[in-house]
Design a protein around this motif. Sequence first.
Motif, PDB file in Angstrom:
ATOM      1  N   GLU A 198      20.582 -10.856   2.475  1.00  0.00           N
ATOM      2  CA  GLU A 198      21.258  -9.560   2.515  1.00  0.00           C
ATOM      3  C   GLU A 198      22.507  -9.695   3.361  1.00  0.00           C
ATOM      4  OE1 GLU A 198      18.884  -6.395   4.125  1.00  0.00           O
ATOM      5  OE2 GLU A 198      20.246  -4.842   3.402  1.00  0.00           O
ATOM      6  N   SER A 199      23.500  -8.846   3.080  1.00  0.00           N
ATOM      7  CA  SER A 199      24.700  -8.884   3.905  1.00  0.00           C
ATOM      8  C   SER A 199      25.254  -7.480   4.067  1.00  0.00           C
ATOM      9  CB  SER A 199      25.747  -9.798   3.274  1.00  0.00           C
ATOM     10  OG  SER A 199      26.153  -9.279   2.030  1.00  0.00           O
ATOM     11  N   ALA A 200      26.030  -7.310   5.110  1.00  0.00           N
ATOM     12  CA  ALA A 200      26.725  -6.039   5.328  1.00  0.00           C
ATOM     13  C   ALA A 200      28.122  -6.359   5.825  1.00  0.00           C
ATOM     14  CB  ALA A 200      25.983  -5.199   6.355  1.00  0.00           C
ATOM     15  N   VAL A 201      29.113  -5.721   5.196  1.00  0.00           N
ATOM     16  CA  VAL A 201      30.503  -6.024   5.497  1.00  0.00           C
ATOM     17  C   VAL A 201      31.186  -4.779   6.048  1.00  0.00           C
ATOM     18  CG1 VAL A 201      32.711  -6.480   4.346  1.00  0.00           C
ATOM     19  CG2 VAL A 201      30.741  -7.939   3.873  1.00  0.00           C
ATOM     20  N   VAL A 202      31.927  -4.969   7.139  1.00  0.00           N
ATOM     21  CA  VAL A 202      32.710  -3.852   7.694  1.00  0.00           C
ATOM     22  C   VAL A 202      34.104  -4.352   8.071  1.00  0.00           C
ATOM     23  CG1 VAL A 202      30.709  -2.600   8.623  1.00  0.00           C
ATOM     24  CG2 VAL A 202      31.875  -4.303  10.053  1.00  0.00           C
ATOM     25  N   GLY A 203      35.000  -3.420   8.323  1.00  0.00           N
ATOM     26  CA  GLY A 203      36.331  -3.782   8.788  1.00  0.00           C
ATOM     27  C   GLY A 203      36.380  -3.740  10.307  1.00  0.00           C
ATOM     28  N   TYR A 204      37.284  -4.509  10.896  1.00  0.00           N
ATOM     29  CA  TYR A 204      37.516  -4.445  12.352  1.00  0.00           C
ATOM     30  C   TYR A 204      39.011  -4.657  12.573  1.00  0.00           C
ATOM     31  CZ  TYR A 204      38.073  -9.521  12.556  1.00  0.00           C
ATOM     32  OH  TYR A 204      38.540 -10.797  12.383  1.00  0.00           O
ATOM     33  N   PRO A 205      39.534  -4.179  13.709  1.00  0.00           N
ATOM     34  CA  PRO A 205      40.978  -4.288  13.924  1.00  0.00           C
ATOM     35  C   PRO A 205      41.436  -5.741  13.977  1.00  0.00           C
ATOM     36  CG  PRO A 205      39.955  -2.836  15.557  1.00  0.00           C
ATOM     37  CD  PRO A 205      38.843  -3.511  14.823  1.00  0.00           C
ATOM     38  N   HIS A 206      42.481  -6.055  13.234  1.00  0.00           N
ATOM     39  CA  HIS A 206      43.002  -7.417  13.175  1.00  0.00           C
ATOM     40  C   HIS A 206      44.503  -7.356  13.439  1.00  0.00           C
ATOM     41  CE1 HIS A 206      44.364 -11.217  11.414  1.00  0.00           C
ATOM     42  NE2 HIS A 206      43.107 -11.642  11.425  1.00  0.00           N
ATOM     43  N   GLU A 207      44.949  -8.221  14.334  1.00  0.00           N
ATOM     44  CA  GLU A 207      46.326  -8.136  14.807  1.00  0.00           C
ATOM     45  C   GLU A 207      47.378  -8.197  13.704  1.00  0.00           C
ATOM     46  OE1 GLU A 207      48.610 -10.430  18.264  1.00  0.00           O
ATOM     47  OE2 GLU A 207      46.453 -10.232  18.558  1.00  0.00           O
ATOM     48  N   ILE A 208      47.213  -9.078  12.750  1.00  0.00           N
ATOM     49  CA  ILE A 208      48.217  -9.216  11.692  1.00  0.00           C
ATOM     50  C   ILE A 208      47.831  -8.423  10.442  1.00  0.00           C
ATOM     51  CG2 ILE A 208      49.434 -10.853  10.181  1.00  0.00           C
ATOM     52  CD1 ILE A 208      50.178 -11.378  13.053  1.00  0.00           C
ATOM     53  N   LYS A 209      46.564  -8.537  10.029  1.00  0.00           N
ATOM     54  CA  LYS A 209      46.155  -7.929   8.757  1.00  0.00           C
ATOM     55  C   LYS A 209      45.886  -6.435   8.828  1.00  0.00           C
ATOM     56  CE  LYS A 209      43.657 -12.067   7.241  1.00  0.00           C
ATOM     57  NZ  LYS A 209      42.329 -12.512   6.758  1.00  0.00           N
ATOM     58  N   GLY A 210      45.916  -5.858  10.015  1.00  0.00           N
ATOM     59  CA  GLY A 210      45.554  -4.449  10.147  1.00  0.00           C
ATOM     60  C   GLY A 210      44.052  -4.329  10.308  1.00  0.00           C
ATOM     61  N   GLN A 211      43.341  -4.667   9.233  1.00  0.00           N
ATOM     62  CA  GLN A 211      41.893  -4.789   9.325  1.00  0.00           C
ATOM     63  C   GLN A 211      41.466  -6.161   8.830  1.00  0.00           C
ATOM     64  OE1 GLN A 211      40.483  -1.074   7.217  1.00  0.00           O
ATOM     65  NE2 GLN A 211      39.184  -0.969   9.030  1.00  0.00           N
ATOM     66  N   GLY A 212      40.487  -6.727   9.536  1.00  0.00           N
ATOM     67  CA  GLY A 212      39.888  -7.970   9.078  1.00  0.00           C
ATOM     68  C   GLY A 212      38.526  -7.666   8.487  1.00  0.00           C
ATOM     69  N   ILE A 213      37.936  -8.644   7.823  1.00  0.00           N
ATOM     70  CA  ILE A 213      36.619  -8.459   7.205  1.00  0.00           C
ATOM     71  C   ILE A 213      35.560  -9.143   8.062  1.00  0.00           C
ATOM     72  CG2 ILE A 213      35.223  -8.899   5.135  1.00  0.00           C
ATOM     73  CD1 ILE A 213      37.785  -8.948   3.487  1.00  0.00           C
ATOM     74  N   TYR A 214      34.577  -8.369   8.484  1.00  0.00           N
ATOM     75  CA  TYR A 214      33.487  -8.887   9.326  1.00  0.00           C
ATOM     76  C   TYR A 214      32.201  -8.806   8.517  1.00  0.00           C
ATOM     77  CZ  TYR A 214      31.125  -9.689  13.861  1.00  0.00           C
ATOM     78  OH  TYR A 214      30.413 -10.213  14.908  1.00  0.00           O
ATOM     79  N   ALA A 215      31.543  -9.951   8.346  1.00  0.00           N
ATOM     80  CA  ALA A 215      30.324  -9.969   7.537  1.00  0.00           C
ATOM     81  C   ALA A 215      29.105 -10.314   8.377  1.00  0.00           C
ATOM     82  CB  ALA A 215      30.472 -10.983   6.401  1.00  0.00           C
TER      83      ALA A 215
END
Length: 641
Positions: free
Chosen positions: A541-558
């Motif tokens: 199972e997995s769950a993906v959320v966004g988190y603040p990323h300096e260049i991309k705005g949001q990064g993907i955290y899995a």
Amino acid sequence: MTTQITSLEEYKEQYKSSIENPEAFWDKEAKTFTWFEPYKEVCKWDFEGPDVKWFLGGKTNITYNCLDRHIETRGDQTAILWEANESRKNGKNGSNGNEERSLRYTYRQLLDEVCKASNMLKSLGIQKGDRVVFYMPMVPELAIGVLACARIGAVHSVVFAGFSAQALADRVNDAQAKMIICSDYNKRGAKNIAVKQVVDDAMDLGCNSVSNVIVHKNTGGEINWSDDCDKWWHDHVDDQSTECQPEMMDSEDMLFILYTSGSTGKPKGVVHTVGGYMVYTCYSFKNVFQYKEGDVYWCTADIGWITGHSYIVYGPLLAGATTMMFEGVPTYPDAGRFWEICEKHKVNQFYTAPTAIRALMAKGDHWPEKYDLSSIKVLGSVGEPINEEAWHWYDKHIGKGNAPIVDTWWQTETGGIMITPLPGITDTKPTYAAYPMPGIQAVLVDKDGNELNENNVEGLLCIKHPWPSILRTTYGDHERCKQVYFSSFPGMYFTGDGARRDSDGRIRVIGRVDDVINVSGHRMGTAEVENAINEHDNVIESAVVGYPHEIKGQGIYAYVISQGKEKDDVFRKEILAVVTKEIGPIAKPDKIQFVDDLPKTRSGKIMRRILRKIASGDVDSLGDVSTLLNPDAVEKLMSNK
Ligand code: WT7
């Protein structure tokens, strides 16, 4: 020609009249276009259906309005100015070093090329209503091909050439496309990307509706060939006639489908139709960028996204502008590339994304300082909230304090810019998209749908009355369109964004309130990324959320629950490879945390709010965890981060 607002008073007047009498307002704008047969009614709508129609009964062709009607007045003016990827010059990746660096298509030449491509489509059996998928780099043939579809009434669906074979096949199948148009290879920065190979792989996955793959020879590199369905662009386009009558299109005939991510696993095909999209993209282009005769306008987006559709191709050409198309990337061969091009072509309006601004800002102020940027009059930003630091850098180092920044908020579904300052007309405030365009009734509501009419308030962003370029449906699934956009708050279009209004009435769009993350200005559905990760055999199972990323705005955290495998970087790499295969490199998680358990409510729903907080390191205020089935999972997640 479309009205151009020139003062604050005019903006206020136009805004007022557009709200008081939308039909009269848009009737006046629509009349500035060529209609083969006049429309009988301006607008008919019902958000419950939803069923929205603009310029009912009108017949036109958007390419007639983009091209033919300009021939007399501006036939020899540059329509598309194309700037190549730097690698064409220095003989890298298969180039002989003598290739064109920039190409110009005048309006007359562009019309000729579009007609030839239209005749190619017809000769290969493409008819009005058929879907054609494009999977191409930023070469002029992409714009030509798209316009050729519009000319004969075929529906184009451009798939960004960074998506994987699987993602391409999914879109081709959803659209039941008859044809794919691609290139052999894509020159992207220092890379040479095997585009045709991806199409071959997609075909192997099963694209049964496709009878022809048209290949544009971009680099001449080696490719596999299927005699059954592959055809060279040049073999079928070069000898065609430069005459092709534009198809009589009903205002509400489909113009294109563009796939975008939502909260569920499956991308949805946003449908735009001819008449309303034509009127709104032209009107918004002229006003938001304050384009003046002779200006050179440059939007750095890819035509694979809505920004490229509306503000590289359609809006500018409808307005008779000179629009630049750039094949390369911001940092190749170095971080001065954008500014070098601005100097070279004396760019007047420059429109890019916050992620590019941040990436270039990080490379240092000396890059823009090397070039003469004095031609720039207007700067634009789009795709995600622009942070204060990037806004000021853009203002100071690119605009030199003299070029207003238009922070434009809009969506694939809105077709055109909805909330934005008007440069030199309304004021600007860092991080604020500020004011609604004429015709746009933006409101904030609370979660029960009550309108929040006071200033200094935060709420959910909705739009009350239809505007001409609102999406009409999601392809093949009207119910989904209704559910996603029109059911949360009856009588309103719900954007999926949260926003605040300051004490002077300016709007700041904060970000998505649904399970969508905005990575470098590109929309990613968390469910889509999770589905991809779950394709790995060892993932449970997995769950993906966004988190603040300096260049991309949001990064993907899995967060990943797995079995039977060492939880190490080898496994992480395998997961990234699966995501790349299922969706494409843009969807690769920036961080993967292996976990034993995910915080769930008693009904079994993953509590994403908590996962987002942990991912962004904001663990002091986790909020209420009492409804969790397994509160101890939270402790473990934090200690193993
Ligand atoms: C989402 C739409 C529209 C072209 C590119 C993206 C976010 C877009 C802004 C802005 C804050 C913005 C929103 C929106 N967004 N522009 N100026 N300020 N947020 O198109 O992929 O359809 O994404 O992008 O969250 O809903 P898209």
